[in-house]
Design a protein around this motif. Structure first.
Motif, PDB file in Angstrom:
ATOM      1  N   THR A 100      10.764   7.158  16.822  1.00 43.66           N
ATOM      2  CA  THR A 100      11.694   6.366  15.985  1.00 43.66           C
ATOM      3  C   THR A 100      12.712   5.689  16.914  1.00 43.66           C
ATOM      4  O   THR A 100      13.062   6.223  17.967  1.00 43.66           O
ATOM      5  N   SER A 106      16.465   3.404  16.938  1.00 43.27           N
ATOM      6  CA  SER A 106      17.669   2.978  16.212  1.00 43.27           C
ATOM      7  C   SER A 106      18.522   2.108  17.148  1.00 43.27           C
ATOM      8  O   SER A 106      18.940   2.589  18.217  1.00 43.27           O
ATOM      9  N   PRO A 107      18.682   0.876  16.808  1.00 43.69           N
ATOM     10  CA  PRO A 107      18.184   0.233  15.584  1.00 43.69           C
ATOM     11  C   PRO A 107      16.711  -0.055  15.687  1.00 43.69           C
ATOM     12  O   PRO A 107      16.125  -0.031  16.759  1.00 43.69           O
ATOM     13  N   ALA A 108      16.187  -0.397  14.512  1.00 46.77           N
ATOM     14  CA  ALA A 108      14.757  -0.629  14.476  1.00 46.77           C
ATOM     15  C   ALA A 108      14.394  -1.877  15.266  1.00 46.77           C
ATOM     16  O   ALA A 108      13.299  -1.958  15.826  1.00 46.77           O
TER      17      ALA A 108
END
Length: 566
Positions: free
Chosen positions: A14, A16-18
């Motif tokens: 994942t 952050s940010p995408a």
């Protein structure tokens, strides 16, 4: 029973940010995560064209700064490999970081940077461009004035802060006495991906030269007023800035001759101006200053004006009904100039004995002696309203010497002397004869230059003559001759009483006179003899014969020789 073999999951990833867009030279911070505990991360960042650094290796969260040297957004691709428990996941899609370029400001070639203007004029609009030519560019700027190195409030008319795609043209005014400038700090901003990226400020300058003014002395509206044929005063220039040059020219020329029509000096010189008519004329000058400083850029200033008014002169001219050759000492001759209402007159006369009415347009002159010839007259006529005056040409008068009569003739005569001729100059007119103690027996008229005189009365007497010559001048002085008229002795004979007898003596006598001599004569001489008294006033005669005879006596004054006979 054998131990079980653990099977570990492949860690996921994942971010952050995408997704992330950053500006050139701005740190990109990306937090990496996974649902698998104890996951570690390694990554390789590879930038597109213009990205510095082109390749970066790292582990853990991403905190990197990239420089985009180009003029378009460039992607940096992160190949991220998460690892946990010896298991890794190298096949994940790359994480893409967009790096926006840093926009620069591009000023056009026209107007140039710097732009130069004159105070009181408008600057030219400056269209703004950027090194980034994509949509999303905006501009903002601040402006400040300098003198040219120190901040100043003497330059006004510009707007700050401001924004837009151009620096607008604005009317700029400067009260500085030399060049000043406005510095525009322009910043371009590129907005992409929700991120606004500002470039470095770029400076655009507007140089503001002073617009000169010039104070004239004397200046309009009154200017200066002179009389025709006299010199004006120089018109001086006082500029508000320096260096300043000038162009001046006569923009109105009415009724005068000759004005200086143009020039480039720092004053309008004095000049003699003459009106061409009987009314006021003028020449109006326009002076345009030009500021010569400001890095080779000149600025013309506003026009100033000065007018020279030229008043006409009077026109005195002397005339007279009398000739220009007159007799000396001739009285009461009138000389005039035309009388103009509102003008005054002042006469200057040389060679005169008296001058009357010398402050009018008509003067009466009694001339002096011929030694003062020529007599002259001038009259100065003044127009009272303007004070303009003019002196006439010299009017000359020849003073003719009056003739000096002569007179020739006897100046000592005897009483009763006749036929005495007196003569003066011939060819004259109006002879004037006068006499005392005698009478003119011939001549002596107005046309005679001689007179014949009989002197009748003893004593001191005179004869006088005068005349007028060909110029009409009487003699001066009249010629007077003093004549001494000596008296005659007494020669009247008387005799004694009783008869005169032959062969006898008889007495004869005349009045006694001690200053006279007496001569006695008997006619005929043989008739008798003077026996006594010959030479005296009394004699005795002895008569030798009888008959009629003559006793004659001549009496003579001893001093004068005048005689008489009886």
């Amino acid at each position: 029973m054998s131990n079980p073999i653990p099977i570990y999951p492949i860690p996921n990833l994942t971010t952050s940010p995408a997704s992330l867009t950053v500006c050139s030279n701005t740190q990109a911070s990306i937090t990496l995560g996974s649902s698998v505990q104890n996951t570690t991360y390694s990554w390789i960042a590879t930038g597109g064209t213009g990205i510095i650094p082109a390749t970066v290796n790292g582990t853990g969260n991403i905190a990197e700064t990239f420089q985009n040297t180009g003029t378009t957004p460039v992607t940096v691709s992160f190949a991220i490999i998460p690892s946990a428990n010896g298991c890794s996941n190298p096949g994940l899609p790359p994480y893409l970081l967009m790096v926006n370029p840093k926009p620069g400001v591009v000023f056009p070639a026209n107007p140039t940077n710097p732009q130069t203007i004159c105070s009181g004029t408008s600057s030219a609009l400056v269209n703004l461009q950027s090194t980034v030519t994509l949509p999303g560019i905006t501009y903002a700027w601040t402006a400040a004035a300098y003198d040219p190195t120190n901040p100043t409030t003497s330059i006004t008319g510009f707007t700050t802060p401001n924004n837009g795609n151009s620096i607008p043209g604005e009317n700029i005014a400067s009260t500085l006495l030399g060049p000043g400038l406005i510095k525009y700090e322009v910043t371009a901003t590129y907005t992409n991906g929700g991120i606004s990226c500002s470039g470095d400020p770029a400076e655009y300058q507007v140089i503001v030269n002073p617009s000169p003014t010039v104070a004239l002395s004397p200046s309009d509206p009154t200017g200066q007023t002179i009389c025709s044929g006299t010199s004006s005063q120089a018109i001086t220039f006082a500029p508000n800035v320096s260096p300043t040059t000038y162009v001046w020219q006569a923009v109105e020329v009415v009724g005068i001759n000759p004005p200086v029509l143009n020039g480039t000096t720092d004053n309008i010189p004095a000049q003699v101006l003459t009106v061409t008519g009987a009314v006021q004329g003028h020449v109006k000058y326009k002076v345009t200053p030009t500021y010569q400083g400001g890095i080779g850029f000149t600025c013309p200033g506003g026009d100033s004006y000065s007018t020279i008014f030229v008043n006409p002169l009077p026109a005195p001219s002397i005339s007279s009904t009398f000739p220009t050759t007159v007799c000396e000492l001739q009285p009461n001759l009138l000389y005039t100039t035309t009388n103009v209402i509102g003008n005054s007159y002042s006469w200057n006369v040389t060679g005169a004995s008296t001058v009357t009415n010398g402050n009018t347009n008509a003067v009466t002159v009694t001339w002096g002696p011929y030694t003062a010839s020529p007599g002259t007259l001038t009259v100065t006529e003044t127009i009272i309203a303007t004070g303009c005056q003019k002196t006439s040409l010299v009017y000359s008068v020849i003073l003719q010497q009056r003739p000096i009569p002569t007179l020739t003739g006897q100046n000592v005569v005897c009483e009763a002397s006749a036929g005495n001729l007196y003569v003066t100059e011939p060819g004259m007119s109006n002879y004037d004869w006068t006499i005392s103690g005698g009478s003119i027996t011939s001549g002596g008229s107005a046309t005679n230059n001689s007179a014949v005189v009989t002197w009748n009365t003893p004593g001191t007497h005179w004869i006088q003559v005068n005349y007028i010559n060909g110029l009409g001048c009487p003699g001066f002085p009249a010629k007077n001759v003093t004549v001494t008229v000596n008296p005659l002795p007494i020669s009247t004979i008387s005799e004694a009483t009783g008869p005169a007898c032959q062969s006898q003596s008889h007495d004869y006598q005349t009045s006694a006179d001690p200053v006279s001599t007496f001569t006695w004569t008997i006619i005929p001489p043989t008739s008798g003899t003077v026996t006594t008294g010959q030479g005296s006033n009394s004699i005795t005669i002895d008569w030798a014969a009888s008959g009629s005879f003559i006793v004659a006596l001549t009496a003579t004054k001893n001093s004068s020789g005048c005689f008489t006979s009886s």
